[in-house]
Design an enzyme around this catalytic site. Structure first.
Site, short mmCIF file in Angstrom:
data_model
loop_
_atom_site.label_atom_id
_atom_site.label_comp_id
_atom_site.label_asym_id
_atom_site.label_seq_id
_atom_site.Cartn_x
_atom_site.Cartn_y
_atom_site.Cartn_z
N ARG A 92 0.83 -1.21 0.00
CA ARG A 92 0.00 0.00 0.00
C ARG A 92 0.87 1.26 0.00
O ARG A 92 1.88 1.32 0.70
CB ARG A 92 -0.95 0.00 1.21
CG ARG A 92 -1.92 -1.15 1.14
CD ARG A 92 -3.17 -0.99 1.98
NE ARG A 92 -3.94 -2.23 1.88
CZ ARG A 92 -4.76 -2.53 0.89
NH1 ARG A 92 -4.99 -1.66 -0.06
NH2 ARG A 92 -5.39 -3.71 0.85
N ASP A 93 0.45 2.23 -0.80
CA ASP A 93 1.14 3.52 -0.82
C ASP A 93 0.98 4.19 0.54
O ASP A 93 -0.11 4.19 1.13
CB ASP A 93 0.57 4.42 -1.94
CG ASP A 93 1.48 5.59 -2.25
OD1 ASP A 93 2.07 5.60 -3.34
OD2 ASP A 93 1.60 6.50 -1.39
N ILE A 94 2.05 4.78 1.03
CA ILE A 94 2.04 5.39 2.37
C ILE A 94 1.16 6.65 2.41
O ILE A 94 0.66 7.02 3.48
CB ILE A 94 3.49 5.69 2.82
CG1 ILE A 94 3.60 5.75 4.33
CG2 ILE A 94 4.02 6.95 2.17
CD1 ILE A 94 5.04 5.71 4.84
N HIS A 103 7.68 1.47 -10.45
CA HIS A 103 6.50 1.07 -9.68
C HIS A 103 5.24 1.44 -10.45
O HIS A 103 5.15 2.53 -11.01
CB HIS A 103 6.49 1.72 -8.29
CG HIS A 103 6.72 3.20 -8.29
ND1 HIS A 103 7.99 3.75 -8.43
CD2 HIS A 103 5.87 4.25 -8.19
CE1 HIS A 103 7.89 5.05 -8.41
NE2 HIS A 103 6.62 5.40 -8.27
N ASN A 112 4.68 6.60 -13.39
CA ASN A 112 5.37 7.87 -13.55
C ASN A 112 6.81 7.58 -13.97
O ASN A 112 7.48 6.73 -13.39
CB ASN A 112 5.35 8.67 -12.23
CG ASN A 112 3.98 9.25 -11.94
OD1 ASN A 112 3.28 9.66 -12.86
ND2 ASN A 112 3.59 9.26 -10.68
N GLU A 156 9.26 10.20 -8.14
CA GLU A 156 10.06 10.53 -6.95
C GLU A 156 10.96 9.38 -6.53
O GLU A 156 12.02 9.62 -5.94
CB GLU A 156 9.13 10.92 -5.79
CG GLU A 156 8.50 12.29 -5.98
CD GLU A 156 7.50 12.65 -4.91
OE1 GLU A 156 7.22 11.78 -4.05
OE2 GLU A 156 6.99 13.79 -4.94
N VAL A 157 10.50 8.16 -6.76
CA VAL A 157 11.30 7.00 -6.36
C VAL A 157 11.79 6.31 -7.64
O VAL A 157 11.00 5.87 -8.46
CB VAL A 157 10.46 6.01 -5.52
CG1 VAL A 157 11.30 4.81 -5.13
CG2 VAL A 157 9.90 6.71 -4.27
P1 5GP Z 1 6.21 8.46 -7.72
O1 5GP Z 1 5.98 9.91 -7.45
O2 5GP Z 1 7.68 8.11 -7.71
O3 5GP Z 1 5.49 7.94 -8.92
O4 5GP Z 1 5.54 7.68 -6.51
C1 5GP Z 1 6.19 7.34 -5.34
C2 5GP Z 1 5.13 6.89 -4.36
O5 5GP Z 1 5.77 6.24 -3.28
C3 5GP Z 1 4.29 8.05 -3.78
O6 5GP Z 1 2.92 7.85 -4.10
C4 5GP Z 1 4.58 7.97 -2.28
O7 5GP Z 1 3.43 8.24 -1.50
C5 5GP Z 1 5.05 6.54 -2.11
N1 5GP Z 1 5.98 6.35 -1.01
C6 5GP Z 1 7.05 7.16 -0.70
N2 5GP Z 1 7.70 6.66 0.37
C7 5GP Z 1 7.04 5.52 0.73
C8 5GP Z 1 7.26 4.56 1.78
O8 5GP Z 1 8.19 4.65 2.59
N3 5GP Z 1 6.38 3.52 1.85
C9 5GP Z 1 5.33 3.39 0.96
N4 5GP Z 1 4.54 2.33 1.15
N5 5GP Z 1 5.12 4.27 -0.02
C10 5GP Z 1 5.96 5.32 -0.14
#
Ligand code: 5GP
Ligand code: ZN
Length: 114
Positions: free
Chosen positions: A28-30, A99, A86, A94-95
Site C-alpha cells: 500500500r502507498d504510504i 512502480h 510515472n 520521486e522513487v
Molecule cells: P512516484 O511519485 O515516484 O510515482 O511515486 C512514489 C510513491 O511512493 C508516492 O505515491 C509515495 O506516497 C510513495 N511512497 C514514498 N515513500 C514511501 C514509503 O516509505 N512507503 C510506501 N509504502 N510508499 C511510499
C-alpha cells in the site's frame, strides 16, 4: 545503492504488503491518493518502466500480472481502475525504482490535473 523500494524488498523498511511473488511485490502507498492505492514493483531494481521493459520483458509482464491480480483481489475490476507508471522528471517520479500505481475504489476524475 540507496533505494527506498529496494529497502522495502529486503524488509529493512516496513510496508503493508498486499501480494508477493517470486519476482514482484505489491504494497500500500504510504500516502494514498484513492480509496485503493497500491504500488507494484519488481523485486529487482530498474529505474523506470521503459528501462525494465527493454531489459527484461518477462519481468515487466510479471509486474503487469501482479497488477491484474491485485486489482481483482481489491475488487477494482467491475468499476474500473487506473494504472500509472510515472517516468522521469516531467511525470514527477520521486522513487527511481519502477512502480505501478494501482488506483481505484472510487471515481478517479480526469487523467491529468488541469
Ligand atoms: P512516484 O511519485 O515516484 O510515482 O511515486 C512514489 C510513491 O511512493 C508516492 O505515491 C509515495 O506516497 C510513495 N511512497 C514514498 N515513500 C514511501 C514509503 O516509505 N512507503 C510506501 N509504502 N510508499 C511510499
Ligand atoms: Zn530499488
Amino acid at each position: 545503492m540507496d533505494c527506498l523500494f529496494c529497502r522495502i524488498v529486503s524488509g529493512e523498511i516496513p510496508a503493508t504488503l498486499v501480494r508477493e511473488t517470486d519476482t514482484t511485490l505489491a504494497f500500500r502507498d504510504i500516502m494514498p491518493k484513492a480509496v485503493s492505492h497500491i504500488l507494484v514493483i519488481p523485486k529487482e531494481h530498474y529505474a523506470d518502466v521503459a528501462t525494465l521493459a527493454q531489459a527484461d520483458a518477462k519481468l515487466a509482464s510479471d509486474v503487469l500480472e501482479t497488477v491484474a491480480i491485485v486489482a481483482e483481489h481489491e475488487g477494482l475490476v467491475a468499476d474500473g481502475f487506473r494504472v500509472i507508471f510515472n517516468t522521469g522528471e516531467y511525470a514527477g517520479q520521486e522513487v527511481s525504482h519502477v512502480h505501478a500505481h494501482v488506483l481505484g475504489g472510487e471515481p478517479l476524475g480526469p487523467m491529468l490535473a488541469t
